[in-house]
Design an enzyme around this catalytic site. Structure first.
Site, PDB file in Angstrom:
ATOM      1  CG  HIS A   1       5.110   2.134   2.161  1.00 24.23           C
ATOM      2  ND1 HIS A   1       3.747   1.904   2.583  1.00 24.23           N
ATOM      3  CD2 HIS A   1       5.685   2.467   3.361  1.00 24.23           C
ATOM      4  CE1 HIS A   1       3.352   2.029   3.612  1.00 24.23           C
ATOM      5  NE2 HIS A   1       4.781   2.454   4.215  1.00 24.23           N
TER       6      HIS A   1
ATOM      7  CE1 TYR B   1       0.143   1.106   4.542  1.00 27.48           C
ATOM      8  CE2 TYR B   1       0.187  -1.458   4.381  1.00 27.48           C
ATOM      9  CZ  TYR B   1       0.293  -0.331   5.321  1.00 27.48           C
ATOM     10  OH  TYR B   1       0.832  -0.354   6.568  1.00 27.48           O
TER      11      TYR B   1
END
Ligand code: C5P
Length: 315
Positions: free
Chosen positions: A291, A243
Site C-alpha cells: 500500500h 491498492y
C-alpha cells in the site's frame, strides 16, 4: 357612493394584508429551508463543497446491495488485486447467492437535519499505545475497527465499543451480536468465504490461514463495493501504490456515512513500518506492505489541515 368607496378601500386593504401574509410566510419557509443544515453538527461533511467537488462527484455506493450492478470495467480492475482468474459471470452469481443470505441493503443511518452522525475510525498503529484515547473513541456513534485490532487489555487507549469491524477472510475475528461485519472482498473466494463461514464452514486455501467459521450477526453484514475500492484508489490516491490499505478505505467510507469523522491509530513507527499497538514487530522489512502508506498518511494530514477530519496522531 361614500360607503361604496369605503368598502372598496377595506377590500383593497384586506387583499393587501392577505398578500403580505402569504408572501411573508412563503419567504419565511424559503429562508428557513435555506438556513437548514443537512445535519445537526457544527459543520457537516456533506456541505463541504471542496470535498464534494474533489472526490465525491465521482463516488460510487460504498456497499454492495441486491440491485447494484457492478460494471465489467470495475470488475476487471478489482480482479487483478489478488489475481482472480474466474469470470465476471461467476462474480455475479456469487453475489446473487450472497444476497440470498445477507441483508439486501446495507444498514445505514441516513443524513438528517436532526442528527449529527459521528464516526471514529480506529487504525491499528502502534501510536495508540499510551494515547489514552479510549474514552474519546467510545464517545462516537460509529466506532470502526479493523482486522485483528485488539481491545482486551488496551481499553484505556483504544476504547471498548465496536459498531463496525472491517475485515477480509485472512483477517477475520469473531464479533458480538451488535457489531457490523464489514467485508472488504479482494477476490471471488472472499465472497464465498462469507457464505461458508456462516454455514458449512470454509475449507479453501489462501495466502494465509483463514478462519473456517466466523461468529457474527448475519443481519449486520455489509460488503464493500469493488467499484468503491477502485474509486478510492483512482480519485483519492491518484492511482498510487498497488491498492489502498484497508484502513484508508475505511476512512473514506466513514466520510461517506458520517457527518463528522475523527481518525485514530494511523501512522508508521519510527522505522517506517506499520507496526501494531498490541505486538512487537516481527518483520522489520514490513514497511507499509503493497500500500502507498506514505501517500495515504500525507492525504490524511491534508484532510486534517483542511479541517475535513480530526486526526489524532497518538503517542
Ligand atoms: O495492520 P492492519 O492492516 O490490520 O491495520 C489496519 C490499518 O491501519 C492499515 O490498513 C493502515 O491503514 C493503518 N495502520 C497505520 N499505521 C500502522 C498500522 C496500521 O496507518 N502502524
Amino acid at each position: 357612493m361614500k360607503s361604496k368607496f369605503k368598502v372598496f378601500i377595506l377590500l383593497l386593504f384586506l387583499t393587501g394584508v392577505s398578500l403580505f401574509i402569504r408572501t411573508h410566510f412563503n419567504l419565511t419557509v424559503w429562508f428557513h429551508s435555506l438556513q437548514q443544515s443537512p445535519c445537526a453538527c457544527e459543520k457537516c461533511l456533506s456541505e463541504d463543497k471542496l470535498l464534494l467537488m474533489q472526490s465525491f462527484t465521482s463516488s460510487v455506493d460504498p456497499f454492495l446491495s441486491v440491485n447494484y450492478n457492478l460494471s465489467e470495467d470495475a470488475f476487471n480492475w478489482w480482479k487483478r488485486l489478488q489475481n482472480e482468474r474466474r469470470s465476471f459471470s461467476t462474480y455475479k452469481t456469487t453475489v446473487e447467492r450472497l444476497f440470498q443470505m445477507f441483508p439486501p441493503t446495507p444498514d445505514l443511518t441516513e443524513p438528517s437535519p436532526d442528527c449529527c452522525r459521528t464516526c471514529a475510525v480506529v487504525g491499528n498503529s502502534v501510536n495508540l499505545k499510551r494515547s489514552h484515547y479510549g474514552p474519546l473513541i467510545d464517545f462516537h456513534d460509529v466506532v470502526i475497527r479493523m482486522n485483528f485490532g485488539r481491545i482486551n487489555g488496551y481499553e484505556e487507549d483504544v476504547g471498548t465499543r465496536t459498531t463496525h469491524r472491517v475485515m477480509y477472510p485472512e483477517s477475520a475475528v469473531d464479533l458480538d451480536n451488535t457489531t457490523h461485519l464489514v467485508l472488504f472482498p479482494f477476490k471471488i473466494q472472499d465472497l464465498e468465504w462469507l457464505i461458508m463461514a456462516f454455514t458449512t464452514g470454509f475449507t479453501g486455501k489462501s495466502y494465509a490461514a483463514v478462519k473456517s467459521k466466523v461468529q457474527a450477526n448475519k443481519d449486520l453484514v455489509m460488503v464493500v463495493n469493488p467499484a468503491f475500492m477502485r474509486y478510492v484508489h483512482d480519485i483519492w490516491l491518484d492511482k498510487k501504490g498497488e491498492y489502498p490499505s484497508t484502513g484508508f478505505m475505511a476512512l473514506v467510507l466513514a466520510l461517506h456515512i458520517c457527518d463528522q469523522v475523527r481518525v485514530f491509530g494511523f501512522g508508521a513507527d519510527s522505522d517506517g513500518n506499520w507496526s501494531h499497538y498490541w505486538e512487537k514487530l516481527k518483520n522489520k522489512k514490513l514497511r507499509t506492505g503493497q500500500h502507498p502508506g506514505q501517500h495515504e498518511y500525507h492525504i490524511i494530514q491534508q484532510l486534517a489541515e483542511e479541517q475535513k477530519i480530526h486526526f489524532f496522531t497518538g503517542h
